[in-house]
Design a protein around this motif. Structure first.
Motif, short mmCIF file in Angstrom:
data_model
loop_
_atom_site.label_atom_id
_atom_site.label_comp_id
_atom_site.label_asym_id
_atom_site.label_seq_id
_atom_site.Cartn_x
_atom_site.Cartn_y
_atom_site.Cartn_z
N PRO A 645 0.83 -1.21 0.00
CA PRO A 645 0.00 0.00 0.00
C PRO A 645 0.86 1.26 0.00
O PRO A 645 2.02 1.26 0.44
CB PRO A 645 -0.80 -0.12 1.29
N LEU A 646 0.27 2.33 -0.52
CA LEU A 646 0.96 3.61 -0.52
C LEU A 646 0.94 4.21 0.88
O LEU A 646 -0.04 4.08 1.62
CB LEU A 646 0.29 4.56 -1.50
N LYS A 647 2.02 4.88 1.20
CA LYS A 647 2.13 5.52 2.51
C LYS A 647 1.98 7.03 2.40
O LYS A 647 1.32 7.66 3.22
CB LYS A 647 3.46 5.14 3.16
N SER A 648 2.62 7.62 1.40
CA SER A 648 2.50 9.07 1.19
C SER A 648 2.90 9.42 -0.23
O SER A 648 3.70 8.71 -0.86
CB SER A 648 3.37 9.84 2.20
N VAL A 649 2.36 10.55 -0.75
CA VAL A 649 2.71 11.09 -2.06
C VAL A 649 2.96 12.58 -1.88
O VAL A 649 2.16 13.30 -1.26
CB VAL A 649 1.59 10.85 -3.09
N GLU A 650 4.09 13.07 -2.45
CA GLU A 650 4.48 14.48 -2.32
C GLU A 650 4.80 15.04 -3.70
O GLU A 650 5.19 14.30 -4.62
CB GLU A 650 5.68 14.62 -1.39
N ARG A 656 10.66 23.94 -5.72
CA ARG A 656 10.29 24.43 -4.40
C ARG A 656 10.15 23.26 -3.42
O ARG A 656 10.35 22.10 -3.78
CB ARG A 656 8.99 25.23 -4.50
N GLU A 657 9.79 23.54 -2.17
CA GLU A 657 9.73 22.51 -1.14
C GLU A 657 8.66 21.47 -1.44
O GLU A 657 7.70 21.72 -2.16
CB GLU A 657 9.47 23.13 0.22
N TRP A 658 8.90 20.28 -0.89
CA TRP A 658 7.96 19.18 -1.09
C TRP A 658 6.69 19.42 -0.26
O TRP A 658 6.75 19.85 0.89
CB TRP A 658 8.59 17.85 -0.65
N MET A 659 5.58 19.08 -0.90
CA MET A 659 4.30 19.25 -0.25
C MET A 659 3.48 17.97 -0.39
O MET A 659 3.47 17.34 -1.45
CB MET A 659 3.52 20.43 -0.85
N LEU A 660 2.81 17.59 0.72
CA LEU A 660 1.98 16.40 0.72
C LEU A 660 0.71 16.65 -0.07
O LEU A 660 0.11 17.73 0.02
CB LEU A 660 1.62 16.02 2.16
N THR A 676 -4.87 15.06 -9.11
CA THR A 676 -4.98 16.16 -10.06
C THR A 676 -4.27 17.37 -9.50
O THR A 676 -4.63 17.88 -8.42
CB THR A 676 -6.45 16.49 -10.35
N LEU A 677 -3.24 17.81 -10.25
CA LEU A 677 -2.48 18.99 -9.85
C LEU A 677 -3.00 20.19 -10.64
O LEU A 677 -3.12 20.12 -11.88
CB LEU A 677 -0.99 18.79 -10.12
N TYR A 687 8.22 24.58 -16.65
CA TYR A 687 8.20 24.36 -15.20
C TYR A 687 8.47 22.87 -14.91
O TYR A 687 7.94 21.99 -15.62
CB TYR A 687 6.84 24.76 -14.61
N LEU A 688 9.26 22.63 -13.85
CA LEU A 688 9.60 21.24 -13.47
C LEU A 688 8.66 20.78 -12.34
O LEU A 688 8.61 21.41 -11.27
CB LEU A 688 11.05 21.13 -13.00
N ILE A 689 7.93 19.72 -12.61
CA ILE A 689 7.06 19.12 -11.59
C ILE A 689 7.65 17.76 -11.21
O ILE A 689 7.84 16.90 -12.08
CB ILE A 689 5.62 18.96 -12.10
N ALA A 690 7.94 17.59 -9.91
CA ALA A 690 8.51 16.32 -9.41
C ALA A 690 7.53 15.70 -8.41
O ALA A 690 6.98 16.40 -7.55
CB ALA A 690 9.85 16.56 -8.74
N VAL A 691 7.32 14.41 -8.53
CA VAL A 691 6.44 13.66 -7.62
C VAL A 691 7.25 12.51 -7.03
O VAL A 691 7.95 11.78 -7.77
CB VAL A 691 5.20 13.11 -8.35
N ARG A 692 7.16 12.35 -5.73
CA ARG A 692 7.82 11.20 -5.09
C ARG A 692 6.81 10.46 -4.22
O ARG A 692 5.93 11.06 -3.62
CB ARG A 692 9.04 11.62 -4.28
N VAL A 693 7.02 9.15 -4.17
CA VAL A 693 6.06 8.26 -3.52
C VAL A 693 6.79 7.38 -2.51
O VAL A 693 7.88 6.86 -2.80
CB VAL A 693 5.33 7.38 -4.56
N LEU A 694 6.18 7.19 -1.33
CA LEU A 694 6.69 6.26 -0.31
C LEU A 694 5.61 5.21 -0.07
O LEU A 694 4.46 5.56 0.23
CB LEU A 694 7.00 7.00 0.99
N ASP A 695 5.98 3.93 -0.24
CA ASP A 695 4.99 2.89 0.02
C ASP A 695 5.22 2.27 1.40
O ASP A 695 6.18 2.60 2.11
CB ASP A 695 4.98 1.83 -1.08
N ALA A 696 4.34 1.35 1.78
CA ALA A 696 4.41 0.75 3.12
C ALA A 696 5.64 -0.10 3.31
O ALA A 696 6.02 -0.40 4.44
CB ALA A 696 3.15 -0.08 3.38
N ALA A 697 6.28 -0.53 2.21
CA ALA A 697 7.53 -1.29 2.30
C ALA A 697 8.73 -0.37 2.39
O ALA A 697 9.87 -0.83 2.30
CB ALA A 697 7.67 -2.22 1.10
N LEU A 698 8.46 0.93 2.53
CA LEU A 698 9.49 1.96 2.66
C LEU A 698 10.30 2.14 1.38
O LEU A 698 11.43 2.62 1.40
CB LEU A 698 10.44 1.67 3.84
#
Length: 711
Positions: A645-650, A656-660, A676-677, A687-698
């Motif tokens: 499962p997913l844990k968080s998406v930023e 600029r700074e990462w936002m949840l 939807t952004l 413009y540069l859009i970066a997305v990072r994901v953390l799942d439950a397996a870290l």
């Protein structure tokens, strides 16, 4: 496993460490051993003494002189060949003559006869409590009279000075008073804030000594001056006895005081020698609620010689030491008398079946009179040992019905015989087997039926000694039990703690390395390992066998188990990310005692763990711009995860700074989530859009997207 060694009798008790509840084992065979004095004191002894180094010997057996038919005895007095016994709670005084006749001398109105004394010229004094009086009787004559009616509530002890003056100690309001011959006037020798003055002693120089409660003080009164001699760690000084070398033995009872006592100028107690009910050379503290024997030397040295967890009421000078009489709450109410030498060496001197020894008197020719309580009886011990003595062990528990009994071996001199009996109930009774036929020392194979519990008894003839008893048996092998089986949070791995190797001389000595601060099985330490899943368990084996572990796995829904790890010794296993492909798995733990048993006797247990998710694949991120203009830009982001499962998406916009961010349905609970952004009022450009994901397996993954805004 403890290594067995043959040792000489003189060092046997010091070299072997044996406990009734922890049988020794060697390759399946277990042993119960009785070596130390504490082992014998746990059983019942009749006509036997046990020395401080654990040697059983035949001693005089108490012979009943008379039974007062009263529940409690509180004091005694030897006058010539006659013994007077004061009882409670009917306030009676009895006299036993030399021929064994026991007669009632007086029946007082008060509840208890608490103290007796004589002036050596035929006058006998009896003190009663509470709110009692001091009575005078004449030896050999009937009747009694009130000598003095003191205002104090309790009279705890009395002594006569050489000139016939009666000195008595009081309670309720503590004090020491003197009543001259004839009882015409009373003089206060000492009044104190202590609640009770519990004991008195007249020294050979004529000084009067007293012990108190609850301050545990020992004071000396001479020439109108009162001096504090000792501030004991114990709560109460129950008895004081002068010794031939000028020292004083003080019997302290009760819990240790938390702070200093009540006397200024009192000396502290030096490091004591003794351990348990005997001496051993290690510092002592007063036994909690029990007894401590102190030696107060003429040179000012104050030493604790001996302790017991039971409460003593008797202290009597005997030969070059003292006799201490006490009850024994741990052994079914058997009263015991210990001899303690001037340096603290001690031995069990004798036993009675009543629950407490309340008083004792030393007669001519080393004849000893013992008064018991629980049932108030009078016994006589002559200096000549009886023909035999008997020791009955405590019940031994094998934890299960044994497979086979082995030999019972006795290390002894002289004529010694042993019997055994067995059963399957904790308390011996009609459902146990009968006592077996006697086996002469050094013993033989236990002939009693198989059972869970065993008890044995020794019969020693006069002159015999026993130094050790060992019973061998093969315990029934019990299957090990898994008490817990769990998985740690993802990313938490365990590593075995590497301990420095112990000193080889310690290992070869046979002593427990823990005594030297060496911990053989140190707990593992936790470390971070990305994606790791750690299985952890606990298991126990009542036989004390060495355990090995086996792990197997299967995908949920499958029926066949596949081996994962075998012959594990540590109670954990780390599944690294590359070990198993992604999926939902079940794990089976099997624990076996085969390392300590022949193949035909080995047993195992198993347990299945709840499903565990294993994931190595990273979440996938895709971008789909749906509307882009200077007024408003919308980018659709899709995140897909395979198993974890997913844990968080930023998100980070243009460095600029990462936002949840939350998915469109606001709940992050699906293997596929859509975000939807929306960005408004953007100037034309990239413009540069970066997305990072953390799942439950870290697992952490990220993707970038170049947003182009045209004029």
């Amino acid at each position: 496993m403890l290594i067995q060694r043959h040792l000489t009798r003189g060092v046997l008790a010091l070299a072997l460490f044996c406990w009734w509840t922890l049988p020794l084992r060697a390759e399946g065979t277990a042993f119960w051993e009785c070596v130390r004095r504490e082992d014998y004191l746990a059983g019942r002894l009749s006509g036997l003494s046990v020395s401080d180094n654990g040697i059983l010997r035949v001693v005089p057996t108490p012979r009943l002189v008379g039974d007062t038919q009263q529940p409690f005895a509180l004091c005694s007095l030897l006058v010539g060949n006659e013994v007077y016994v004061g009882t409670g709670h009917d306030g009676k005084l009895f006299r036993a003559t030399a021929d064994g006749t026991l007669a009632l001398v007086a029946d007082f109105d008060e509840l208890d006869v608490t103290a007796l004394a004589t002036d050596g010229q035929g006058a006998i004094f009896a003190a009663t409590s509470p709110d009692g009086k001091i009575y005078q009787l004449t030896a050999g004559q009937p009747g009694f009279r009130v000598l003095y009616d003191p205002p104090e509530k309790y009279i705890w002890d009395m002594r006569c000075l050489p000139d016939g003056t009666l000195v008595y100690a009081t309670g309720g309001k503590g004090g020491v008073f003197s009543l001259p011959r004839g009882g015409l006037s009373v003089q206060a020798l000492w009044t104190t804030d202590e609640s009770n003055v519990t004991s008195l002693m007249v020294a050979r120089d004529g000084a009067v000594w007293a012990g108190t409660d609850p301050g545990g003080l020992v004071v000396r009164m001479a020439n109108g001056r009162v001096t504090a001699v000792f501030d004991a760690p114990s709560r109460e000084i129950r008895r004081l006895v002068p010794m031939p070398d000028g020292s004083i033995f003080a019997l302290g009872i009760g819990e240790a005081k938390t702070g200093g006592g009540g006397s200024a100028g009192s000396a502290p107690v030096e490091a004591a020698v003794g351990e348990g009910e005997g001496s051993g050379g290690t510092p002592l503290r007063p036994a909690s609620g029990g007894t401590t024997l102190y030696r107060l030397g003429e040179d000012g040295r104050q030493t604790a010689l001996w302790t017991s967890s039971d409460t003593a009421t008797v202290l009597l000078r005997w030969r070059d030491g003292v006799l201490v009489g006490l009850g024994s709450s741990s052994t079914g109410g058997q009263g015991r008398l210990f001899f303690v030498g001037p340096e603290g060496q001690s031995a069990l001197f004798g036993t009675v079946e009543e629950e407490r020894i309340a008083a004792a008197e030393a007669g001519a020719g080393e004849t000893l009179y013992v008064v018991t309580s629980g049932l108030a009886k009078l016994y006589r011990l002559s200096p000549t040992a009886q023909d035999e003595g008997v020791f009955t062990s405590v019940v031994q528990d094998a934890k299960a019905v044994v497979e086979a009994w082995g030999r019972i071996h006795i290390e002894s001199n002289g004529e010694v015989f042993v019997q055994t009996r067995t059963g399957n109930t904790q308390l011996p009774g009609a459902l146990w087997s009968d006592w077996s036929a006697e086996i002469p020392a050094p013993g033989g194979v236990v002939a009693s039926p198989r059972g869970r519990f065993l008890q044995w008894r020794l019969r020693l003839k006069k002159g015999a000694e026993v130094t050790a008893v060992r019973v061998a048996y093969l315990p029934r092998n019990l299957a090990p039990v898994i008490t817990s089986f769990s998985v740690l949070p993802v990313g938490v791995a365990l590593q075995e703690t590497v301990a420095p190797p112990p000193d080889p001389s310690v290992m070869s000595s046979g002593l427990d390395p823990v005594q030297f601060g060496i911990i053989a099985n140190q707990p593992p330490r936790k470390v971070f390992q990305r994606g790791a899943r750690t299985l952890q368990w606990q298991a126990e084996d009542k036989n004390g066998d060495t355990l090995t572990y086996r792990l197997a796995y299967r995908l949920r829904g499958q029926t066949n188990w596949k081996p994962l790890a075998e012959k594990l010794r540590n109670p954990f296993f780390v599944i690294s990310p590359e070990m198993l492909p992604d999926g939902i798995y079940e794990f089976q733990l099997e624990v076996s005692d085969a390392a300590s048993n022949p193949p035909a006797w080995a047993l195992a247990s198993s347990q299945v763990l709840s499903p565990v998710v294993i994931t190595n694949a990273l979440p996938k991120i895709t971008f789909s711009p749906s509307e882009v203009s200077t007024k408003e830009a919308k980018i659709r982001v899709e995140v897909v995860t395979a198993t974890s499962p997913l844990k968080s998406v930023e998100v980070s916009f243009d460095g600029r700074e990462w936002m949840l961010i939350y998915p469109d349905d606001l709940v992050l609970d699906s293997p596929r989530e859509v975000f939807t952004l929306v960005y408004r009022n953007l100037s034309p450009g990239e413009y540069l859009i970066a997305v990072r994901v953390l799942d439950a397996a870290l697992h952490t993954t990220g993707e970038k997207f170049i947003l182009v805004v045209k004029p």
